[in-house]
Design a protein around this motif. Structure first.
Motif, PDB file in Angstrom:
ATOM      1  N   THR A 203      46.566  35.567  24.274  1.00  0.00           N
ATOM      2  CA  THR A 203      46.892  36.645  25.210  1.00  0.00           C
ATOM      3  C   THR A 203      46.147  36.430  26.524  1.00  0.00           C
ATOM      4  O   THR A 203      45.087  35.784  26.554  1.00  0.00           O
ATOM      5  CB  THR A 203      46.488  38.005  24.626  1.00  0.00           C
ATOM      6  N   PRO A 204      46.684  36.978  27.637  1.00  0.00           N
ATOM      7  CA  PRO A 204      46.039  36.768  28.934  1.00  0.00           C
ATOM      8  C   PRO A 204      44.648  37.378  28.985  1.00  0.00           C
ATOM      9  O   PRO A 204      44.416  38.478  28.470  1.00  0.00           O
ATOM     10  CB  PRO A 204      46.987  37.478  29.915  1.00  0.00           C
ATOM     11  N   SER A 205      43.722  36.651  29.608  1.00  0.00           N
ATOM     12  CA  SER A 205      42.387  37.186  29.867  1.00  0.00           C
ATOM     13  C   SER A 205      42.241  37.621  31.321  1.00  0.00           C
ATOM     14  O   SER A 205      41.304  38.353  31.659  1.00  0.00           O
ATOM     15  CB  SER A 205      41.319  36.134  29.535  1.00  0.00           C
ATOM     16  N   VAL A 206      43.161  37.152  32.177  1.00  0.00           N
ATOM     17  CA  VAL A 206      43.177  37.528  33.588  1.00  0.00           C
ATOM     18  C   VAL A 206      44.595  37.971  33.937  1.00  0.00           C
ATOM     19  O   VAL A 206      45.558  37.253  33.661  1.00  0.00           O
ATOM     20  CB  VAL A 206      42.750  36.349  34.495  1.00  0.00           C
ATOM     21  N   GLU A 207      44.707  39.145  34.547  1.00  0.00           N
ATOM     22  CA  GLU A 207      46.012  39.669  34.938  1.00  0.00           C
ATOM     23  C   GLU A 207      45.962  40.096  36.399  1.00  0.00           C
ATOM     24  O   GLU A 207      45.144  40.931  36.783  1.00  0.00           O
ATOM     25  CB  GLU A 207      46.407  40.860  34.053  1.00  0.00           C
TER      26      GLU A 207
ATOM     27  N   ASP B 164      52.580  38.524  40.850  1.00  0.00           N
ATOM     28  CA  ASP B 164      52.067  38.859  39.527  1.00  0.00           C
ATOM     29  C   ASP B 164      51.742  37.552  38.808  1.00  0.00           C
ATOM     30  O   ASP B 164      52.541  36.614  38.825  1.00  0.00           O
ATOM     31  CB  ASP B 164      53.105  39.636  38.713  1.00  0.00           C
TER      32      ASP B 164
ATOM     33  N   ARG C 100      48.236  41.694  39.484  1.00  0.00           N
ATOM     34  CA  ARG C 100      49.440  42.482  39.688  1.00  0.00           C
ATOM     35  C   ARG C 100      49.555  42.904  41.152  1.00  0.00           C
ATOM     36  O   ARG C 100      48.618  43.463  41.734  1.00  0.00           O
ATOM     37  CB  ARG C 100      49.441  43.745  38.813  1.00  0.00           C
TER      38      ARG C 100
ATOM     39  N   ASP D 110      49.506  35.911  35.216  1.00  0.00           N
ATOM     40  CA  ASP D 110      48.664  35.999  34.031  1.00  0.00           C
ATOM     41  C   ASP D 110      48.044  34.633  33.744  1.00  0.00           C
ATOM     42  O   ASP D 110      48.714  33.606  33.870  1.00  0.00           O
ATOM     43  CB  ASP D 110      49.474  36.426  32.803  1.00  0.00           C
ATOM     44  N   LEU D 111      46.769  34.632  33.361  1.00  0.00           N
ATOM     45  CA  LEU D 111      46.091  33.416  32.930  1.00  0.00           C
ATOM     46  C   LEU D 111      45.404  33.688  31.607  1.00  0.00           C
ATOM     47  O   LEU D 111      44.840  34.769  31.389  1.00  0.00           O
ATOM     48  CB  LEU D 111      45.046  32.951  33.945  1.00  0.00           C
ATOM     49  N   ARG D 112      45.401  32.698  30.741  1.00  0.00           N
ATOM     50  CA  ARG D 112      44.714  32.803  29.460  1.00  0.00           C
ATOM     51  C   ARG D 112      43.385  32.054  29.526  1.00  0.00           C
ATOM     52  O   ARG D 112      43.246  31.079  30.265  1.00  0.00           O
ATOM     53  CB  ARG D 112      45.584  32.227  28.339  1.00  0.00           C
TER      54      ARG D 112
ATOM     55  N   THR E 267      39.793  46.538  35.253  1.00  0.00           N
ATOM     56  CA  THR E 267      40.650  46.358  36.429  1.00  0.00           C
ATOM     57  C   THR E 267      39.918  46.772  37.693  1.00  0.00           C
ATOM     58  O   THR E 267      39.219  47.790  37.727  1.00  0.00           O
ATOM     59  CB  THR E 267      41.939  47.184  36.279  1.00  0.00           C
TER      60      THR E 267
ATOM     61  N   THR F  72      40.158  41.542  34.341  1.00  0.00           N
ATOM     62  CA  THR F  72      39.535  40.510  33.512  1.00  0.00           C
ATOM     63  C   THR F  72      39.040  41.173  32.256  1.00  0.00           C
ATOM     64  O   THR F  72      38.213  42.098  32.303  1.00  0.00           O
ATOM     65  CB  THR F  72      38.364  39.839  34.247  1.00  0.00           C
TER      66      THR F  72
END
Length: 516
Positions: free
Chosen positions: A262-266, A280, A268, A282-284, A323, A319
């Motif tokens: 699942t993403p650890s960094v989002e 937008d 938006r 997402d990074l894992r 947020t 993170t």
């Protein structure tokens, strides 16, 4: 006909350490000659001797068109011999006009009025620019020009006082900031000068570029001449790399990394200078995501907006579920959240050149490890020695001044400084720009290791070979917004096609230009 430049028996010693030893270099009239070597090989020192910045050791000679120059070389002698140098940052003033940039240092004010005769200055600037196919008004601000036209302005300034059929231009890493689509335009300008008899000495790192455009190449290694005046016809990049390193360069490959499910960094709704469309992303944890595109397409702005270095107009960054509003953040606040930035310009934005490695590596972490009454010497030495060992910095002396390190070792110190904080999100802009092939391997390996350790890594770069090798996926930007996503590994051609289509096709030889 005498050689345009003849350098013989040049040695240079600093404080008992010899950095150049009996080096010869010959550039012929109308020739484009490449000078390459690893960082620390002595090529920049050689250029500084030719320009008069350094005096060589006894026994050296420097001659232009058969006339020996006084040593150390004097500025007036260089001007008389029509020898000029264009440095890697081009030395332009972004907010000044074209005519001001071309004529700076040479314009004259009236004796009585103290005013500049701009009609005369504009005529002189036009004469220099006319040879280069420059088509913009002289009142245009340099910051409004394309990279290729900025290069023309820098070359025009260097060409003032040169006579067709004479002269030598030295480009010291001057093409490092030019994108691929501007290189052909730049070298078209250079070729027009060569046709007039002007000679060019190109100091660079991109082996594909050297082989494609230069007539001959000289290779330095550890301050000594490996080969002088090697014809580039039929020579491959692997052969040049072997000569530079003194051994065969093994292909760099990485094992597959495991990233979090699942993403650890989002990110938006990110907008700001350079971005016209909300982003937008997402990074894992453990994932490396590349950002690329044509210059000005928006990808370069993202690391600085996310790190708080540039003000975002809108957007949030989360993170591990926490947020923040990006328009309200600062670099210090993001650093406390584990978000660190490795900027493109290490000299201006990343390092304190007049300080030693220990000061540079530990300064961001004084608040975490130091005390109000003392910074603490033991932990600072341990941190710095760990960075030196992990990154392979040479020399391995924490007290060594950063200004005295080669460019590749400076870049290692810059990256190692931020890796020492075990970041959650690492933002990197052009991590291998203007470094040699060995330093490139060390830097990319370090980025791979930090991703393996669980850090999410975002790499903004125009070096397609690096992205193809390192990243799990590459996001391609166009006109201020995300245009395409390329899954990696897929090879460089797929990334190049995404960058240049549908506007243009990559020109023949584009793949070779990004190898180094």
């Amino acid at each position: 006909m005498a050689s345009r430049l003849a350098v013989r028996n040049v040695s240079k010693t600093f404080g008992g350490r010899t950095v150049l030893r009996d080096v010869d270099l010959t550039v012929e009239p109308g020739e484009l000659h490449g000078l390459i070597g690893q960082n620390g090989s002595g090529k920049s020192t050689l250029a500084k001797i030719v320009s008069g910045y350094h005096a060589p050791d006894a026994g050296a000679t420097v001659a232009v068109d058969g006339e020996a120059l006084h040593l150390p070389v004097r500025l007036r002698d260089l001007r008389r011999a029509s020898v000029s140098i264009v440095y890697q940052d081009l030395g332009l003033i972004p907010g000044a006009t074209v005519v001001e940039n071309v004529r700076i240092g040479t314009m004259r004010a009236g004796r009585l009025t103290g005013r500049v005769d701009w009609r005369r200055e504009s005529a002189a600037a036009s004469d220099a620019l006319e040879r280069l196919g420059f088509a913009h008004p002289l009142s245009t601000r340099v910051e409004e020009l394309t990279p290729a036209d900025k290069a023309r302005v820098a070359v025009a300034r260097a060409l003032q006082g040169h006579h067709p059929g004479r002269g030598l231009l030295v480009f010291d890493e001057s093409t490092r900031a030019l994108p691929l689509d501007a290189l052909e335009d730049f070298y078209g300008t250079v070729r027009s000068l060569l046709d007039d008899g002007t000679s060019v000495l190109l100091i660079g790192h991109r082996l594909g570029e050297i082989l494609e455009y230069c007539d001959r190449v000289t290779v330095l290694r550890d301050g000594e001449l490996v080969v002088g005046g090697l014809e580039t016809e039929g020579v491959g990049e692997g052969d040049l790399a072997r000569r530079m390193l003194g051994r065969t360069l093994t292909d760099l490959t990485f094992t597959a990394r495991a990233s979090a499910p699942t993403p650890s960094v989002e990110v938006r709704g990110l907008t700001g200078p350079g971005l016209s469309t909300p982003l937008d992303l997402d990074l894992r944890a453990g994932e490396v995501v590349g950002l690329t595109g044509l210059p000005g397409s928006g990808f370069e702005a993202i690391p600085y907006l996310l790190a708080g270095a540039d003000p975002a107009s809108a957007g949030t960054l989360a993170t591990d579920g926490e947020t923040v509003s990006l328009p309200r953040v600062s670099v210090a606040k993001m650093l406390r959240r584990g978000v660190v930035l490795v900027p493109e310009n290490r000299v201006r934005d990343g390092l304190g050149l007049d300080h030693d490695m220990m000061t540079n590596v530990t300064l961001p972490w004084l608040g975490r490890h130091g005390r109000p009454w003392a910074s603490g010497r033991r932990w600072r030495l341990e941190h710095t020695r760990a960075v030196i060992e992990d990154m392979g910095v040479v020399p391995a002396d924490p007290r060594h001044l950063v200004a005295r390190l080669s460019g590749g070792n400076q870049q290692k110190v810059l990256l190692g400084k931020w890796l020492a904080g075990a970041p959650r999100l690492l933002l990197v802009h052009e991590p291998t720009q203007a470094v040699d092939v060995k330093a490139r391997q060390d830097l990319l390996s370090a980025l791979h290791r930090v991703a393996e350790a669980g850090t999410a890594v975002l790499v903004a770069s125009t070096e397609v070979a690096d992205l193809s090798l390192l990243c799990d996926r590459v996001l391609v930007f166009r006109d201020g917004g995300l245009d395409d996503t390329v899954a990696v590994p897929c090879g460089e051609h797929a990334i190049l096609a995404a960058i240049y289509q549908p506007t243009t096709q990559p020109r023949a030889g584009a793949q070779s230009l990004v190898q180094h």
